[in-house]
Write an enzyme that holds these catalytic residues in place. Structure first.
Site, PDB file in Angstrom:
ATOM      1  N   TYR A 201       0.720  -1.038   0.059  1.00  0.00           N
ATOM      2  CA  TYR A 201       0.119  -0.245   0.002  1.00  0.00           C
ATOM      3  C   TYR A 201       1.047   0.928   0.363  1.00  0.00           C
ATOM      4  O   TYR A 201       0.513   2.342  -0.745  1.00  0.00           O
ATOM      5  CB  TYR A 201      -1.238  -0.353   1.280  1.00  0.00           C
ATOM      6  CG  TYR A 201      -1.853   1.195   1.463  1.00  0.00           C
ATOM      7  CD1 TYR A 201      -2.447   2.050   1.051  1.00  0.00           C
ATOM      8  CD2 TYR A 201      -1.326   2.331   2.477  1.00  0.00           C
ATOM      9  CE1 TYR A 201      -3.471   3.055   1.228  1.00  0.00           C
ATOM     10  CE2 TYR A 201      -1.588   2.786   3.247  1.00  0.00           C
ATOM     11  CZ  TYR A 201      -2.393   3.757   2.198  1.00  0.00           C
ATOM     12  OH  TYR A 201      -3.324   5.059   2.536  1.00  0.00           O
ATOM     13  N   TYR A 253     -12.103  12.883   0.919  1.00  0.00           N
ATOM     14  CA  TYR A 253     -12.517  12.052   2.876  1.00  0.00           C
ATOM     15  C   TYR A 253     -13.662  12.754   3.170  1.00  0.00           C
ATOM     16  O   TYR A 253     -14.240  12.730   2.950  1.00  0.00           O
ATOM     17  CB  TYR A 253     -11.524  12.314   3.593  1.00  0.00           C
ATOM     18  CG  TYR A 253      -9.775  12.230   3.312  1.00  0.00           C
ATOM     19  CD1 TYR A 253     -10.178  10.465   2.993  1.00  0.00           C
ATOM     20  CD2 TYR A 253      -8.526  12.668   2.456  1.00  0.00           C
ATOM     21  CE1 TYR A 253      -9.012  10.229   2.567  1.00  0.00           C
ATOM     22  CE2 TYR A 253      -7.917  11.850   2.216  1.00  0.00           C
ATOM     23  CZ  TYR A 253      -7.538  10.762   1.742  1.00  0.00           C
ATOM     24  OH  TYR A 253      -6.289  10.264   1.334  1.00  0.00           O
ATOM     25  N   VAL A 271      -2.366  13.349   0.351  1.00  0.00           N
ATOM     26  CA  VAL A 271      -1.512  14.138   1.075  1.00  0.00           C
ATOM     27  C   VAL A 271      -0.457  14.694   0.488  1.00  0.00           C
ATOM     28  O   VAL A 271      -0.467  15.886   1.273  1.00  0.00           O
ATOM     29  CB  VAL A 271      -1.628  13.818   2.564  1.00  0.00           C
ATOM     30  CG1 VAL A 271      -2.752  13.092   3.476  1.00  0.00           C
ATOM     31  CG2 VAL A 271      -0.522  12.244   2.148  1.00  0.00           C
TER      32      VAL A 271
HETATM   33  N1  GLU Z   1       0.345   6.933   2.764  1.00  0.00           N
HETATM   34  C1  GLU Z   1      -0.742   8.674   3.117  1.00  0.00           C
HETATM   35  C2  GLU Z   1      -1.434   7.637   4.357  1.00  0.00           C
HETATM   36  O1  GLU Z   1      -1.599   6.259   4.577  1.00  0.00           O
HETATM   37  C3  GLU Z   1      -1.763   8.116   2.190  1.00  0.00           C
HETATM   38  C4  GLU Z   1      -2.696   9.766   2.832  1.00  0.00           C
HETATM   39  C5  GLU Z   1      -3.753  10.562   1.747  1.00  0.00           C
HETATM   40  O2  GLU Z   1      -2.951  11.015   0.509  1.00  0.00           O
HETATM   41  O3  GLU Z   1      -4.687  11.003   2.114  1.00  0.00           O
HETATM   42  O4  GLU Z   1      -1.607   8.337   5.136  1.00  0.00           O
END
Ligand code: GLU
Length: 317
Positions: A201, A253, A271
């Site tokens: 992931y 989100y 993010v």
């Molecule tokens: N790799 C980030 C995490 O798992 C992704 C979060 C995002 O881009 O919102 O915290």
């Protein structure tokens, strides 16, 4: 083509992008760069880029549109697309399709809902999706290779790859994502080794792309699953509809309603400061600016897309 759409497509997109670049300037110092890992906190916070790609391949760009940045959660669109193509409806026994109304890495809802994440775009949902891909391809190496191959194919660019430093940094600080995966494992919703799944992931979150590449990559989702340039069908009409619907309802989100209200386009943020958006049957858009608003979405990126929708009248509503 309806007359109104015809008029819209005659717009001077380069001029519109230049206006946006000027108008977002007062906001460039607002917001805060993601600092949950050192590798992301070091980016130049004042960057801005925006790209659009039309169906005939014509593209328009402003800012640092060829500089690569960490696509982070934008990768969830690509992994979900692959998984929905492989598993179809069976996927929804493992992950839901409702907005979460919660922050991207929340553990609380997952406990109440017995380890089944609300949707594939919150972290828990994306971790389950990665797990389904590892099961399908039999191991994490092959699963990641297929994810990367897919992203290279939709971008028509074989050079796209991931950033090892970002990936390692994510894993070193990955306590919450490991907690999500462990919680889901306790509910039997993770089939493979938890560490292997979370590492994979993080690997796909660490893929680096520019707005130029991202706006090209998203074109198939603006055209019912078929890349309008190569005519290659990546997914079916129905599958493309599902991916777009979830981008609209869950792509930002707990600010997804806000984004739909102000912009009105299926879109997904990360993010790292990137946002991709789709104007069905017209174009795809990518924007980048690393300072984030309180929901973890690019502050200037969101404003730029709102300006674009206002100036062009392009929205799905
Ligand atoms: N790799 C980030 C995490 O798992 C992704 C979060 C995002 O881009 O919102 O915290």
């Amino acid at each position: 083509m309806t007359p109104i759409l015809h008029v819209r497509l005659k717009m001077d997109f380069q001029q519109i992008l230049l206006e946006i670049q000027e108008e977002i300037k007062p906001f460039l110092k607002e917001g805060k760069v993601a600092d949950y890992i050192p590798a992301l906190s070091r980016v130049n916070p004042d960057q801005f880029a925006m790209s659009i790609t039309l169906f005939d391949g014509t593209s328009y760009h402003i800012g640092c549109s060829e500089d690569k940045f960490s696509i982070q959660s934008i990768s969830k669109v690509f992994t979900f697309t692959k998984a929905v193509n492989i598993y179809s409806k069976a996927l929804y026994t493992r992950v839901g399709k409702e907005p979460s109304g919660n922050p991207f890495n929340s553990l609380v809802q997952l406990e109440y809902e017995h380890g089944k994440p609300r949707n594939p775009f919150i972290n828990a949902g994306a971790i389950v999706i990665t797990d389904t891909l590892i099961s399908h391809y039999k191991n994490s190496k092959d699963a990641f290779d297929y994810i990367l191959d897919f992203i290279r194919a939709i971008s028509d660019d074989q050079t796209i790859t991931y950033d090892q430093e970002v990936c390692d940094s994510e894993y070193e600080h990955g306590f919450r994502n490991l907690a999500l995966a462990n919680l889901m494992k306790s509910f039997n919703n993770i089939e493979n080794d938890v560490h292997d799944v979370v590492k994979t992931y993080f690997k796909h979150c660490s893929i680096a792309m520019s707005t130029k590449e991202l706006s090209r990559a998203m074109l198939f989702l603006a055209n019912h699953g078929v890349d309008p340039i190569s005519n290659h069908e990546f997914i079916t009409v129905n599958q493309a509809k599902r991916v777009n619907a979830l981008m609209l309802t869950c792509g930002h989100y707990d600010a997804s309603g806000e984004f739909a209200f102000h912009v009105g386009l299926p879109a997904k943020s990360g993010v790292g400061g990137g946002i991709v958006a789709v104007v069905p049957k017209v174009m795809s858009i990518a924007v980048f600016s690393p300072r984030l608003n309180s929901w973890g979405n690019s502050l200037v990126g969101t404003k730029a897309l709102e300006m674009f929708a206002l100036k062009t009248g392009l929205s799905i509503f």
